[in-house]
Design a protein around this motif. Structure first.
Motif, short mmCIF file in Angstrom:
data_model
loop_
_atom_site.label_atom_id
_atom_site.label_comp_id
_atom_site.label_asym_id
_atom_site.label_seq_id
_atom_site.Cartn_x
_atom_site.Cartn_y
_atom_site.Cartn_z
N MET A 1 0.89 -1.21 -0.11
CA MET A 1 -0.03 -0.01 0.09
C MET A 1 0.92 1.17 -0.01
SD MET A 1 -1.50 0.31 3.87
CE MET A 1 -1.53 -1.49 4.44
N GLN A 2 0.54 2.28 -0.49
CA GLN A 2 1.08 3.56 -0.54
C GLN A 2 0.38 4.64 0.36
OE1 GLN A 2 2.65 4.75 -4.51
NE2 GLN A 2 2.31 6.94 -3.92
N TYR A 3 1.24 5.32 0.90
CA TYR A 3 0.48 6.60 1.78
C TYR A 3 1.57 7.61 1.89
CZ TYR A 3 2.68 3.25 5.27
OH TYR A 3 3.54 2.48 5.68
N THR A 4 1.12 8.87 2.31
CA THR A 4 1.74 9.93 2.50
C THR A 4 1.55 10.52 3.97
OG1 THR A 4 1.79 10.61 0.21
CG2 THR A 4 2.54 12.38 1.63
N LEU A 5 2.61 10.47 4.81
CA LEU A 5 2.94 11.11 6.06
C LEU A 5 3.42 12.47 6.02
CD1 LEU A 5 4.44 7.94 7.85
CD2 LEU A 5 1.83 8.54 7.50
N ASN A 6 2.71 13.58 6.89
CA ASN A 6 3.40 14.91 6.90
C ASN A 6 4.36 14.52 8.20
OD1 ASN A 6 1.69 16.15 4.93
ND2 ASN A 6 -0.02 15.89 6.29
N VAL A 7 5.53 15.01 7.94
CA VAL A 7 6.79 14.73 8.91
C VAL A 7 7.53 16.20 8.96
CG1 VAL A 7 8.78 13.70 9.65
CG2 VAL A 7 7.03 12.44 8.14
N GLN A 8 7.31 16.70 10.12
CA GLN A 8 8.04 17.89 10.61
C GLN A 8 9.53 17.65 11.22
OE1 GLN A 8 5.75 20.17 13.20
NE2 GLN A 8 4.57 21.28 11.46
N GLY A 9 10.39 18.55 10.94
CA GLY A 9 11.79 18.43 11.24
C GLY A 9 13.16 18.12 10.63
N MET A 10 12.62 17.79 9.23
CA MET A 10 13.55 17.11 8.30
C MET A 10 14.19 18.33 7.60
SD MET A 10 11.73 14.18 6.39
CE MET A 10 10.15 15.23 5.84
N THR A 11 15.50 18.62 7.85
CA THR A 11 16.15 19.85 7.47
C THR A 11 17.17 19.63 6.48
OG1 THR A 11 17.45 19.87 9.51
CG2 THR A 11 15.38 20.99 9.62
N CYS A 12 17.67 18.51 6.20
CA CYS A 12 18.89 18.11 5.55
C CYS A 12 19.00 16.64 4.95
CB CYS A 12 20.03 18.42 6.55
SG CYS A 12 20.33 17.13 7.91
N GLY A 13 20.03 16.21 4.33
CA GLY A 13 20.16 15.21 3.71
C GLY A 13 20.09 13.92 4.92
N HIS A 14 20.80 14.46 6.01
CA HIS A 14 20.97 13.31 7.02
C HIS A 14 19.38 12.77 7.57
CE1 HIS A 14 21.19 12.16 11.23
NE2 HIS A 14 22.27 11.37 10.92
N CYS A 15 18.76 14.28 7.71
CA CYS A 15 17.57 13.69 7.99
C CYS A 15 16.63 12.80 7.17
CB CYS A 15 16.43 14.88 8.18
SG CYS A 15 17.16 16.21 9.61
N GLU A 16 16.94 12.99 6.01
CA GLU A 16 16.17 12.07 4.91
C GLU A 16 16.72 10.72 5.20
OE1 GLU A 16 16.62 13.81 1.05
OE2 GLU A 16 15.47 15.76 1.34
N ARG A 17 17.99 10.42 5.32
CA ARG A 17 18.50 9.30 5.57
C ARG A 17 17.98 8.42 6.74
NH1 ARG A 17 22.78 12.03 3.41
NH2 ARG A 17 23.78 12.25 5.40
N ALA A 18 17.75 9.23 7.68
CA ALA A 18 17.37 8.71 9.10
C ALA A 18 16.02 8.10 8.94
CB ALA A 18 17.75 9.87 10.01
N VAL A 19 15.09 8.89 8.07
CA VAL A 19 13.80 8.50 7.96
C VAL A 19 13.53 7.50 7.23
CG1 VAL A 19 11.76 9.25 7.22
CG2 VAL A 19 12.95 10.97 8.56
N THR A 20 14.45 7.33 6.05
CA THR A 20 14.34 6.27 5.06
C THR A 20 14.72 5.11 5.76
OG1 THR A 20 14.82 7.58 3.18
CG2 THR A 20 15.33 5.22 3.00
N GLN A 21 15.82 5.11 6.52
CA GLN A 21 16.33 3.80 7.32
C GLN A 21 15.30 3.52 8.36
OE1 GLN A 21 20.16 5.20 8.77
NE2 GLN A 21 21.24 4.60 6.64
N ALA A 22 14.62 4.33 8.87
CA ALA A 22 13.72 3.89 9.96
C ALA A 22 12.73 3.15 9.23
CB ALA A 22 13.02 5.09 10.73
N VAL A 23 12.11 3.53 8.27
CA VAL A 23 11.11 2.85 7.62
C VAL A 23 11.61 1.38 6.89
CG1 VAL A 23 9.58 2.86 5.39
CG2 VAL A 23 10.07 4.93 6.89
N GLN A 24 13.08 1.58 6.33
CA GLN A 24 13.27 0.17 5.68
C GLN A 24 13.68 -0.65 6.67
OE1 GLN A 24 16.27 1.96 2.86
NE2 GLN A 24 14.66 1.82 1.31
N GLN A 25 13.97 -0.46 8.04
CA GLN A 25 14.14 -1.53 9.23
C GLN A 25 12.90 -1.97 9.61
OE1 GLN A 25 15.65 0.73 12.50
NE2 GLN A 25 17.82 0.64 11.81
N LEU A 26 11.71 -1.38 9.50
CA LEU A 26 10.47 -2.22 9.48
C LEU A 26 10.38 -3.16 8.13
CD1 LEU A 26 8.03 0.32 10.80
CD2 LEU A 26 8.82 -1.62 11.86
#
Length: 65
Positions: A1-26
């Motif tokens: 399934m595909q969905y979009t979440l609104n996420v506050q606090g992402m300010t840089c590439g490191h933030c994007e990687r952290a979010v991506t890794q968090a999702v891909q750990q699941l």
């Protein structure tokens, strides 16, 4: 399934990687697209949005709605 979440606090590439890794750990096969300017994370995953939102929140980002 595909969905979009609104996420506050992402300010840089490191933030994007952290979010991506968090999702891909699941779900290692999850597809994650991030629009930092809009504060949106679009996820295609077998995991429900609630679990993905919790994983992102555990990284220190605020998931809204």
């Amino acid at each position: 399934m595909q969905y979009t979440l609104n996420v506050q606090g992402m300010t840089c590439g490191h933030c994007e990687r952290a979010v991506t890794q968090a999702v891909q750990q699941l779900d290692a096969t999850a597809q994650v697209r991030i629009d930092r300017a809009q504060g949106q994370v679009t996820v295609e995953s077998t995991q429900p949005p609630e679990k993905v939102a919790a994983a992102i929140a555990a990284e220190g980002y605020q998931v809204i709605g």
